[in-house]
Structure formats: structure tokens, C-alpha cells
Design a protein around this motif. Structure first.
Motif, PDB file in Angstrom:
ATOM      1  N   LYS A 210      -2.808  -2.080   1.957  1.00  0.00           N
ATOM      2  CA  LYS A 210      -1.602  -1.134   1.905  1.00  0.00           C
ATOM      3  C   LYS A 210      -0.941  -1.692   0.730  1.00  0.00           C
ATOM      4  O   LYS A 210      -0.236  -0.598   0.016  1.00  0.00           O
ATOM      5  CB  LYS A 210      -0.912  -1.037   3.042  1.00  0.00           C
ATOM      6  CG  LYS A 210      -1.815  -0.256   4.335  1.00  0.00           C
ATOM      7  CD  LYS A 210      -0.992  -0.398   5.580  1.00  0.00           C
ATOM      8  CE  LYS A 210      -1.741   0.120   6.601  1.00  0.00           C
ATOM      9  NZ  LYS A 210      -1.127   0.277   7.950  1.00  0.00           N
ATOM     10  N   LYS A 211      -0.833  -2.903   0.467  1.00  0.00           N
ATOM     11  CA  LYS A 211       0.106  -3.490  -0.735  1.00  0.00           C
ATOM     12  C   LYS A 211      -0.821  -2.988  -1.967  1.00  0.00           C
ATOM     13  O   LYS A 211       0.064  -2.689  -3.275  1.00  0.00           O
ATOM     14  CB  LYS A 211      -0.106  -4.959  -0.646  1.00  0.00           C
ATOM     15  CG  LYS A 211       1.114  -5.560   0.516  1.00  0.00           C
ATOM     16  CD  LYS A 211       0.754  -7.238   0.411  1.00  0.00           C
ATOM     17  CE  LYS A 211       2.119  -7.752   1.194  1.00  0.00           C
ATOM     18  NZ  LYS A 211       3.320  -7.829   0.048  1.00  0.00           N
ATOM     19  N   ALA A 212      -2.046  -3.241  -1.959  1.00  0.00           N
ATOM     20  CA  ALA A 212      -2.724  -2.664  -3.219  1.00  0.00           C
ATOM     21  C   ALA A 212      -2.522  -1.129  -3.653  1.00  0.00           C
ATOM     22  O   ALA A 212      -2.104  -0.856  -4.653  1.00  0.00           O
ATOM     23  CB  ALA A 212      -4.185  -2.898  -2.854  1.00  0.00           C
ATOM     24  N   LYS A 213      -2.540  -0.251  -2.538  1.00  0.00           N
ATOM     25  CA  LYS A 213      -2.401   1.139  -2.748  1.00  0.00           C
ATOM     26  C   LYS A 213      -0.967   1.389  -3.272  1.00  0.00           C
ATOM     27  O   LYS A 213      -0.763   2.132  -4.170  1.00  0.00           O
ATOM     28  CB  LYS A 213      -2.510   1.829  -1.491  1.00  0.00           C
ATOM     29  CG  LYS A 213      -2.340   3.373  -1.346  1.00  0.00           C
ATOM     30  CD  LYS A 213      -3.389   3.950  -2.265  1.00  0.00           C
ATOM     31  CE  LYS A 213      -3.566   5.437  -2.451  1.00  0.00           C
ATOM     32  NZ  LYS A 213      -4.496   6.277  -2.783  1.00  0.00           N
ATOM     33  N   ILE A 214       0.102   0.729  -2.913  1.00  0.00           N
ATOM     34  CA  ILE A 214       1.531   0.604  -3.232  1.00  0.00           C
ATOM     35  C   ILE A 214       1.593   0.411  -4.606  1.00  0.00           C
ATOM     36  O   ILE A 214       1.991   1.234  -5.454  1.00  0.00           O
ATOM     37  CB  ILE A 214       2.605  -0.027  -2.362  1.00  0.00           C
ATOM     38  CG1 ILE A 214       2.637   0.615  -0.943  1.00  0.00           C
ATOM     39  CG2 ILE A 214       3.742  -0.047  -2.860  1.00  0.00           C
ATOM     40  CD1 ILE A 214       3.293  -0.325   0.079  1.00  0.00           C
ATOM     41  N   PHE A 215       0.976  -0.790  -4.973  1.00  0.00           N
ATOM     42  CA  PHE A 215       1.058  -1.441  -6.284  1.00  0.00           C
ATOM     43  C   PHE A 215       0.290  -0.552  -7.304  1.00  0.00           C
ATOM     44  O   PHE A 215       0.670  -0.030  -8.453  1.00  0.00           O
ATOM     45  CB  PHE A 215       0.187  -2.822  -6.530  1.00  0.00           C
ATOM     46  CG  PHE A 215       0.024  -3.421  -7.826  1.00  0.00           C
ATOM     47  CD1 PHE A 215       0.876  -4.421  -8.120  1.00  0.00           C
ATOM     48  CD2 PHE A 215      -1.008  -3.019  -8.405  1.00  0.00           C
ATOM     49  CE1 PHE A 215       0.925  -4.692  -9.361  1.00  0.00           C
ATOM     50  CE2 PHE A 215      -1.290  -3.724  -9.886  1.00  0.00           C
ATOM     51  CZ  PHE A 215      -0.265  -4.244 -10.152  1.00  0.00           C
ATOM     52  N   CYS A 216      -0.948   0.156  -6.963  1.00  0.00           N
ATOM     53  CA  CYS A 216      -1.590   1.183  -7.991  1.00  0.00           C
ATOM     54  C   CYS A 216      -0.762   2.435  -8.130  1.00  0.00           C
ATOM     55  O   CYS A 216      -0.588   2.997  -9.198  1.00  0.00           O
ATOM     56  CB  CYS A 216      -2.870   1.465  -7.210  1.00  0.00           C
ATOM     57  SG  CYS A 216      -4.223  -0.246  -7.335  1.00  0.00           S
ATOM     58  N   THR A 217      -0.284   2.783  -6.943  1.00  0.00           N
ATOM     59  CA  THR A 217       0.580   4.186  -7.071  1.00  0.00           C
ATOM     60  C   THR A 217       1.789   3.925  -8.054  1.00  0.00           C
ATOM     61  O   THR A 217       1.994   4.808  -8.815  1.00  0.00           O
ATOM     62  CB  THR A 217       1.160   4.856  -5.620  1.00  0.00           C
ATOM     63  OG1 THR A 217      -0.295   4.758  -4.773  1.00  0.00           O
ATOM     64  CG2 THR A 217       1.922   5.906  -5.842  1.00  0.00           C
ATOM     65  N   LYS A 218       2.541   2.608  -7.669  1.00  0.00           N
ATOM     66  CA  LYS A 218       3.584   2.507  -8.587  1.00  0.00           C
ATOM     67  C   LYS A 218       3.331   2.408 -10.125  1.00  0.00           C
ATOM     68  O   LYS A 218       4.193   2.937 -10.918  1.00  0.00           O
ATOM     69  CB  LYS A 218       4.114   1.193  -8.116  1.00  0.00           C
ATOM     70  CG  LYS A 218       5.392   0.717  -8.835  1.00  0.00           C
ATOM     71  CD  LYS A 218       5.772  -0.717  -8.605  1.00  0.00           C
ATOM     72  CE  LYS A 218       6.824  -1.239  -9.168  1.00  0.00           C
ATOM     73  NZ  LYS A 218       7.538  -2.799  -8.690  1.00  0.00           N
ATOM     74  N   LEU A 219       2.155   1.907 -10.463  1.00  0.00           N
ATOM     75  CA  LEU A 219       1.805   1.872 -11.859  1.00  0.00           C
ATOM     76  C   LEU A 219       1.122   3.226 -12.247  1.00  0.00           C
ATOM     77  O   LEU A 219       0.880   3.136 -13.652  1.00  0.00           O
ATOM     78  CB  LEU A 219       0.857   0.666 -11.980  1.00  0.00           C
ATOM     79  CG  LEU A 219       1.380  -0.724 -12.548  1.00  0.00           C
ATOM     80  CD1 LEU A 219       2.531  -1.138 -11.626  1.00  0.00           C
ATOM     81  CD2 LEU A 219       0.465  -1.697 -12.960  1.00  0.00           C
ATOM     82  N   GLY A 220       0.780   4.044 -11.401  1.00  0.00           N
ATOM     83  CA  GLY A 220       0.198   5.384 -11.819  1.00  0.00           C
ATOM     84  C   GLY A 220      -1.391   5.178 -12.277  1.00  0.00           C
ATOM     85  O   GLY A 220      -1.601   5.639 -13.117  1.00  0.00           O
ATOM     86  N   LEU A 221      -1.894   3.971 -11.485  1.00  0.00           N
ATOM     87  CA  LEU A 221      -3.323   3.799 -12.115  1.00  0.00           C
ATOM     88  C   LEU A 221      -4.302   4.783 -11.542  1.00  0.00           C
ATOM     89  O   LEU A 221      -4.081   5.554 -10.694  1.00  0.00           O
ATOM     90  CB  LEU A 221      -3.683   2.430 -11.328  1.00  0.00           C
ATOM     91  CG  LEU A 221      -2.978   1.460 -11.509  1.00  0.00           C
ATOM     92  CD1 LEU A 221      -3.440  -0.052 -10.730  1.00  0.00           C
ATOM     93  CD2 LEU A 221      -2.514   1.118 -13.074  1.00  0.00           C
ATOM     94  N   LYS A 222      -5.313   5.105 -12.383  1.00  0.00           N
ATOM     95  CA  LYS A 222      -6.438   6.069 -12.215  1.00  0.00           C
ATOM     96  C   LYS A 222      -7.605   5.098 -11.703  1.00  0.00           C
ATOM     97  O   LYS A 222      -7.873   4.162 -11.834  1.00  0.00           O
ATOM     98  CB  LYS A 222      -6.664   6.848 -13.538  1.00  0.00           C
ATOM     99  CG  LYS A 222      -5.806   7.286 -14.139  1.00  0.00           C
ATOM    100  CD  LYS A 222      -6.090   7.444 -15.464  1.00  0.00           C
ATOM    101  CE  LYS A 222      -4.906   8.327 -16.314  1.00  0.00           C
ATOM    102  NZ  LYS A 222      -3.793   7.062 -16.407  1.00  0.00           N
ATOM    103  N   GLU A 223      -8.372   5.768 -10.551  1.00  0.00           N
ATOM    104  CA  GLU A 223      -9.536   4.997  -9.898  1.00  0.00           C
ATOM    105  C   GLU A 223     -10.674   5.546 -10.913  1.00  0.00           C
ATOM    106  O   GLU A 223     -11.037   6.661 -11.329  1.00  0.00           O
ATOM    107  CB  GLU A 223      -9.824   5.555  -8.574  1.00  0.00           C
ATOM    108  CG  GLU A 223     -10.759   4.800  -7.828  1.00  0.00           C
ATOM    109  CD  GLU A 223     -10.904   5.027  -6.447  1.00  0.00           C
ATOM    110  OE1 GLU A 223     -11.751   4.514  -5.686  1.00  0.00           O
ATOM    111  OE2 GLU A 223     -10.047   6.181  -5.839  1.00  0.00           O
ATOM    112  N   ALA A 224     -11.576   4.196 -11.157  1.00  0.00           N
ATOM    113  CA  ALA A 224     -12.951   4.485 -11.754  1.00  0.00           C
ATOM    114  C   ALA A 224     -13.960   3.827 -10.984  1.00  0.00           C
ATOM    115  O   ALA A 224     -13.794   3.141  -9.854  1.00  0.00           O
ATOM    116  CB  ALA A 224     -12.611   4.150 -13.302  1.00  0.00           C
TER     117      ALA A 224
END
Length: 316
Positions: A210-224
Motif C-alpha cells: 500500500k505504501k508503494a501504491k501511494i508513492f507511485c500515485t504521488k509521483l504519477g508513475l506509469k506501469e510497464a
């Protein structure tokens, strides 16, 4: 996560002056605690506290001064308090022989089991400490502790094993695939330069996924996805418009195993975290990172691509 390694310094009341000197000597590079620094708690046995303390610290230094007088086989000896010898043995068993030290006052008899082992020594003359000799011994101990911090060792808790598994099964395979393939397409754009960022959480409060999801959302990361020889791994990436470097991020989900192991070890039967539990978390997270760094330093692909970032680090 820049927490200093922690040292427990034990002594008798009579040896407290020397113990305080040891604490001041190492204070800049280590977080040092004397046995008088609120280590022993109310409503808890000394034995239980010592067992816990031996797991909370990275190193233990026991000061063995001539406090008792012992007759053995018709021979008289100056000996340290029996609790100092016991605590030294306890730390030997918990943190390992290379991380527990006994500072022996000249003329003090230690147990015969320690014969043949070189122990650092110091001199007290008329209750005055000869600091020059002690400084030389403490310098050697300091070098030994710093050397130990550069290697990964298996311990009572699983951070070393989890770090090796994470590195071997994800980091190394991903970096090898990136180098071998030479490019990765994301959002219609082809990247040939990569930066692999391992995000170490500040603590183990909450599920790491869940921490990772929040971190990725905060940075606007894209999944590859990275295709390796074994399997395909989903990754999170980001890049600036016009930038030719693809930045890859991963927060190791396996870290959750550290939290579970600590709870089992502490025999947790309550909600919330004690100070001792948080200290164990800090130590294990630091060790997890150190072990991965050691493995990275010995791999040409990973050394070229991988770096660590903090969970709260600001980007762009």
C-alpha cells in the motif's frame, strides 16, 4: 534511512567511568547507550531486558574492571563482576563473536573459555584512566565495527535472507534484462537509458504494498513490464518530457516479512508499536539496505543502474 549503528556499553558501577569514556569516544559515529541510560525498565526482569537489548543493538562492549576478589585452586585473582561476564556471553550469542567485545582491565582474570582470545585492555592506575592505551584499543574496536557494517551476515531476524532473495530474484534479473535488451518502450516512446531506483520505506508502519501504491500515485508513475529469462516483472516508471532517461522505481514488498518476524520475536499481544519494536525495525531496514548495496557493488550491471531513494524524497 540514515540511522547510526547502535552500541550497548555495559559495566559495573565501579567501571562506569571507563564506560562513559567509551561512550564519548564512539559518540560521533555510533549511537551509544550505557546500561544506566534507561535500558532497564520497571516491572521487567533484568534477564528479560538483557535478552531484548542484545537483539536491539548492533554491537556490545562490556567493561571488565577489577571489582571482585576470587580464590580458585588456592590462587587469588582479581575478577570482574559476574554479570559483566554473563552479559558478554549473552551478546556473543546474539550479535556474534565479531560484534561483541570485552574491554579488560590489566590484571583482571576472565573465564578460562576465553583463553587464547586477544582481548583489548586498559590500565587504571590510582583510579586514573590511562587514556592513550585505551584510545588505541578503542580505535581498533571502532575499525572492526565499521568493517562489520560493510558485510552482510545472517542474524536472528530475516532481513539478510530477504535482501538476498529480493536482489537475486528481482533486482539482478531486471538489470540484466534491461542491459541485454538495450531498450524499453513506454507510452510509445523508446528509452535506451535507465535508472533503477529502490525505494526504502522510512518505517514498517502499514502494508508495504500500500505504501508503494501511494508513492507511485504521488509521483504519477506509469506501469510497464520487464521481460526476463524467468518471468515478466511489472515495474513503475516515470520520465520528463524530452528526457531520454527512463526512471524505474520499486519498493520491495518482501520487507513486509521483516515486520511479521519482529512481531513474532517480540511476542506481540497488543496494538501499536513499542520503542523496542521500532528500534528493531530501524536496524533491520538498515541491514536490508546494506546487504543489497553489497550485492550491487559486486555486479557490473546493477552497479551501473541501481541507486537507493528515500520514501519522502522529492522528485523533479
Amino acid at each position: 534511512m540514515n540511522v547510526k549503528p547502535r552500541i550497548f556499553i555495559g559495566s559495573s558501577s565501579e567501571g562506569l567511568k571507563v564506560a562513559k569514556y567509551v561512550k564519548s569516544y564512539f559518540a560521533n559515529d555510533f549511537e551509544c547507550f550505557l546500561w544506566t541510560d534507561d535500558i532497564f525498565k520497571y516491572n521487567e526482569s533484568v534477564f528479560d531486558t538483557l535478552l531484548k537489548s542484545a537483539s536491539l543493538f548492533d554491537f556490545g562492549i562490556m567493561v571488565a574492571t577489577k571489582d571482585d576478589f576470587t580464590v580458585s585452586r588456592n590462587t587469588n585473582f582479581d575478577t570482574p563482576r559476574d554479570n559483566i561476564v554473563f552479559e558478554y556471553g549473552l551478546f556473543l550469542g546474539r550479535v556474534g563473536a565479531g560484534k561483541a567485545f570485552v574491554l579488560q582491565e590489566e590484571g583482571t582474570k576472565l573465564p578460562t573459555d576465553l583463553f587464547g582470545i586477544t582481548t583489548p585492555r586498559f590500565v587504571l592506575a590510582d583510579n586514573l584512566l590511562q587514556a592513550e592505551k585505551l584510545n588505541d584499543e578503542l580505535r581498533k574496536i571502532g575499525n572492526s565495527m565499521k568493517e562489520k557494517m560493510k558485510i552482510g551476515e545472517l542474524g536472528l531476524l530475516p532481513s539478510t535472507a530477504l535482501a538476498i532473495g529480493y536482489y537475486e530474484n528481482f533486482v539482478a534479473l531486471s538489470c540484466e534484462a534491461l542491459i541485454a535488451k538495450g531498450e524499453l518502450q513506454v507510452g510509445g516512446k523508446v528509452f535506451k537509458k535507465f535508472e533503477f531506483n529502490i525505494v526504502i520505506p522510512n518505517d514498517l508502519d502499514g502494508d508495504v504494498k500500500k505504501k508503494a501504491k501511494i508513492f507511485c500515485t504521488k509521483l504519477g508513475l506509469k506501469e510497464a513490464k520487464i521481460e526476463t529469462s524467468g518471468r515478466g516483472y511489472p515495474i513503475w516508471v516515470t520520465y520528463k518530457e524530452g528526457d531520454d532517461v527512463l526512471k524505474i522505481y520499486d519498493m520491495p514488498p518482501t520487507i513486509n516479512g521483516i515486520d511479521k518476524a519482529i512481531e513474532m520475536y517480540m511476542k506481540k499481544g497488543h496494538i501499536g508499536k513499542t520503542t523496542e519494536q521500532k528500534l528493531l525495525e530501524e536496524r533491520e531496514l538498515r541491514n536490508f539496505k546494506n546487504v543489497i548495496q553489497l550485492l550491487i557493488d559486486n555486479d557490473a550491471y546493477c552497479k551501473h543502474l541501481v541507486r537507493f531513494v528515500d520514501e519522502n524524497q522529492e522528485f523533479f
